[in-house]
Structures are given as C-alpha cells and as structure tokens.
Design a protein around this motif. Structure first.
Motif, short mmCIF file in Angstrom:
data_model
loop_
_atom_site.label_atom_id
_atom_site.label_comp_id
_atom_site.label_asym_id
_atom_site.label_seq_id
_atom_site.Cartn_x
_atom_site.Cartn_y
_atom_site.Cartn_z
N TRP A 191 0.82 -1.20 0.00
CA TRP A 191 0.00 0.00 0.00
C TRP A 191 0.86 1.26 0.00
CZ3 TRP A 191 -4.13 1.76 -1.75
CH2 TRP A 191 -4.77 2.90 -1.23
N HIS A 192 2.00 1.20 0.68
CA HIS A 192 2.93 2.32 0.70
C HIS A 192 3.46 2.58 -0.71
CE1 HIS A 192 6.83 4.24 2.47
NE2 HIS A 192 5.97 5.16 2.03
N VAL A 193 3.77 1.51 -1.43
CA VAL A 193 4.24 1.65 -2.81
C VAL A 193 3.17 2.30 -3.68
CG1 VAL A 193 5.05 0.44 -4.87
CG2 VAL A 193 5.74 -0.37 -2.61
N VAL A 194 1.93 1.84 -3.53
CA VAL A 194 0.83 2.38 -4.33
C VAL A 194 0.64 3.87 -4.06
CG1 VAL A 194 -1.68 2.29 -4.70
CG2 VAL A 194 -0.37 0.17 -4.47
N LYS A 195 0.65 4.26 -2.81
CA LYS A 195 0.43 5.66 -2.46
C LYS A 195 1.55 6.55 -2.98
CE LYS A 195 0.00 5.07 1.98
NZ LYS A 195 -0.18 5.40 3.41
N GLU A 196 2.80 6.13 -2.78
CA GLU A 196 3.94 6.95 -3.20
C GLU A 196 4.03 7.04 -4.72
OE1 GLU A 196 6.34 8.61 -1.03
OE2 GLU A 196 4.50 8.28 0.12
N THR A 197 3.78 5.93 -5.39
CA THR A 197 3.83 5.93 -6.85
C THR A 197 2.74 6.80 -7.44
OG1 THR A 197 4.74 3.68 -6.84
CG2 THR A 197 3.83 4.47 -8.91
N ALA A 198 1.53 6.66 -6.93
CA ALA A 198 0.41 7.47 -7.43
C ALA A 198 0.62 8.95 -7.13
CB ALA A 198 -0.89 6.98 -6.80
N ARG A 199 1.20 9.25 -6.00
CA ARG A 199 1.39 10.65 -5.59
C ARG A 199 2.43 11.36 -6.45
NH1 ARG A 199 3.51 12.54 0.45
NH2 ARG A 199 3.48 14.81 0.04
N GLU A 201 4.15 9.98 -9.32
CA GLU A 201 4.30 9.60 -10.73
C GLU A 201 2.99 9.42 -11.47
OE1 GLU A 201 7.44 6.45 -11.24
OE2 GLU A 201 7.38 6.48 -9.04
N GLY A 202 1.90 9.29 -10.75
CA GLY A 202 0.62 9.10 -11.40
C GLY A 202 0.45 7.70 -11.97
N VAL A 203 -0.53 7.54 -12.84
CA VAL A 203 -0.82 6.23 -13.42
C VAL A 203 0.37 5.71 -14.22
CG1 VAL A 203 -2.32 4.97 -15.01
CG2 VAL A 203 -3.29 6.70 -13.49
N ARG A 204 1.09 6.61 -14.89
CA ARG A 204 2.23 6.18 -15.71
C ARG A 204 3.28 5.46 -14.87
NH1 ARG A 204 3.80 10.89 -20.13
NH2 ARG A 204 1.84 10.80 -21.31
N GLY A 205 3.37 5.80 -13.61
CA GLY A 205 4.37 5.17 -12.76
C GLY A 205 4.15 3.68 -12.61
N PHE A 206 2.89 3.24 -12.72
CA PHE A 206 2.59 1.81 -12.58
C PHE A 206 2.88 1.03 -13.86
CE2 PHE A 206 -0.16 3.84 -9.39
CZ PHE A 206 0.19 3.10 -8.27
N TYR A 207 3.25 1.75 -14.92
CA TYR A 207 3.55 1.08 -16.19
C TYR A 207 4.96 1.39 -16.69
CZ TYR A 207 -1.30 -0.37 -16.52
OH TYR A 207 -2.52 -0.97 -16.27
N ARG A 208 5.84 1.72 -15.79
CA ARG A 208 7.23 1.97 -16.16
C ARG A 208 7.87 0.67 -16.63
NH1 ARG A 208 9.63 6.66 -15.43
NH2 ARG A 208 8.65 8.26 -14.11
N GLY A 209 8.54 0.74 -17.79
CA GLY A 209 9.21 -0.43 -18.33
C GLY A 209 8.32 -1.35 -19.13
N ILE A 210 7.07 -0.95 -19.38
CA ILE A 210 6.15 -1.85 -20.06
C ILE A 210 6.53 -2.05 -21.52
CG2 ILE A 210 4.48 -0.09 -20.78
CD1 ILE A 210 2.28 -2.15 -20.10
N THR A 211 7.18 -1.06 -22.14
CA THR A 211 7.55 -1.20 -23.55
C THR A 211 8.51 -2.35 -23.76
OG1 THR A 211 7.25 1.18 -23.91
CG2 THR A 211 8.54 -0.04 -25.56
N SER A 212 9.56 -2.40 -22.95
CA SER A 212 10.51 -3.50 -23.07
C SER A 212 9.87 -4.83 -22.72
CB SER A 212 11.73 -3.25 -22.17
OG SER A 212 11.34 -3.08 -20.82
N ASN A 213 8.93 -4.80 -21.78
CA ASN A 213 8.21 -6.01 -21.41
C ASN A 213 7.39 -6.53 -22.58
OD1 ASN A 213 5.81 -7.57 -20.13
ND2 ASN A 213 7.23 -7.37 -18.43
#
Length: 242
Positions: A191-199, A201-213
């Motif tokens: 939950w700490h990761v979710v809060k900090e990432t959303a705060r 980096e926004g939604v894009r933060g949850f998809y970092r590195g998706i292109t290479s994936n």
C-alpha cells in the motif's frame, strides 16, 4: 444416472457404479467418457492454483534477481553473485526478507490465468467467425485456424494479461529493492508503494518499463502458441493414422 443408450464402450457391457450400500450411484463426469468443455471460470481457477504454487517456490529467486538488476557500483557492499546475495539477505534481514513482495506476486498469478482464459475465448470467437466457411470447403473446426491466427491469438491474449497485471510487477519490484545503508527499506508494504507511486508519478508510474516487457513477451507468446497448436495437430494426425 448414466445414459443407458451408451451401453457399450469398446465391446464391454455397461456396469452401474454402486455405493457402500449396494445402491446405484452417479458416476463422476470425468469417468463418463464425454468430452466436457471447461468453462472460462474453470480455466481461471486451474491456472491460478498452479501460479500460486510457482510463486511460493520462486519468490526468493525473483527477489535476488531484482536486487542484482537494481544494484549499482555505488552500493557500499554489492552482491557478488546469486549465492552471495542469498547469504547476505539471510544474515542481514532474515529469511522473511526472501518473501518481500509475495503479496503482489500472488496477485500476479492472475496473469497466466487471464492469458490462457483470454486465449481460449478468443480462439472460440475466431473459430466461430470462420465457421461459415466450413460448409463451402468441408473443413473441420480444428482446420480453420492457421499459424498466423495462432500467433495473433497468442499476442492478443498476452497483451490483455500484461495490461491488466503489469502494475503488480512494478509494486513487487519496488518492494524488493535492497534496504538503504541504515537497513531501512524504502517502502514498508504494498500500500505504501501504491500511495507513493500514485502521488509522485501518477498512473504512468505503474507502467514503467512496459515497452521492453511487451517487446520481450508478445513475440514469445506468439511463438509459444504457434508451436503448441501445431504440435497438437501433428499428434492428432499421427494418432488418427495409427
């Protein structure tokens, strides 16, 4: 009760199942010799169960892999290899540290479940769409799809699974980072990761590195299903000839 119109199988007479009191009992579906189609929910549950077991056994490996990928020459005491990383983690953090990120990891079992369920449903839809041609050329439903279709189905099902579950990969990776020099982890829980990432980096933060994936997994999924389906066809053809 079992249908008595299907009395003989391979020349053997039908015999009813009986319980401990000698009464005729219902036979389980898997013993009726019928090709029962699994529902999407059945595919989902089966894949999830297998994925959960794999996750429990492999989470320590993923943790070490993630930490070794993230470490830089600037670390005070970098891991020299896999075994050194294991020893250091056990010594400095204890065995529970090997299971950091297990929560998002267990959620990630839905990835395989979503992928295979999506594949089966997309495959059925594609066969249905092409089934109108069967009357014209007398082809069976199994012959309607070719390697290009299987490649598209594999890539499509993999894409849907990645888009739905990739945030769990980001959360797990960030949880599995090595603690700072003072021994305090950057994130305390998921939950700490979710809060900090959303705060920050926004939604894009949850998809970092998706292109290479995507570049790695979509071709692999396409190739996997092309090989799988064609091997199944070869085995079926050889069985019919035998």
């Amino acid at each position: 009760m079992e249908d008595r119109s299907e009395v003989f199988q391979e020349g053997r007479p039908w015999k009813p199942c009986r319980d401990q009191e000698g009464k005729e009992a219902e036979r389980p579906k898997y013993s009726q010799g019928k090709d029962v189609q699994l529902r999407p929910f059945d595919h989902l549950v089966s894949a999830a169960e297998a994925g959960a077991l794999v996750c429990l056994f492999t989470n320590p490996i993923w943790l070490v892999k993630t930490r070794m990928q993230l470490q830089t020459p600037g670390h005070a005491s970098p891991y020299s290899g896999f075994s050194d990383a294991l020893r250091t983690i056990l010594k400095e953090e204890g065995w529970l540290a090997l299971y950091r990120g297990i929560g998002p990891g267990l959620m990630l079992v839905t990835h395989g479940a979503i992928q295979f369920t999506a594949y089966e449903e997309l495959r059925k839809a594609m066969i249905f769409a092409k089934s109108k041609q069967t009357r014209a050329d007398n082809r069976g439903s199994e012959d309607l799809l070719n390697s290009v279709d299987y490649a598209a189905l594999g890539a499509g099902s993999k894409l849907s699974a990645i888009l739905l579950t990739y945030p769990y990969q980001v959360i797990r990776a960030r949880l599995q980072q090595r603690p700072g020099s003072d021994g305090t982890p950057k994130y305390s829980d998921s939950w700490h990761v979710v809060k900090e990432t959303a705060r920050y980096e926004g939604v894009r933060g949850f998809y970092r590195g998706i292109t290479s994936n995507l570049l790695k997994n979509l071709p692999a999924a396409s190739l996997t299903f092309v090989v799988y389906e064609n091997v199944i066809k070869l085995l079926r053809a050889s069985k019919e000839k035998a």
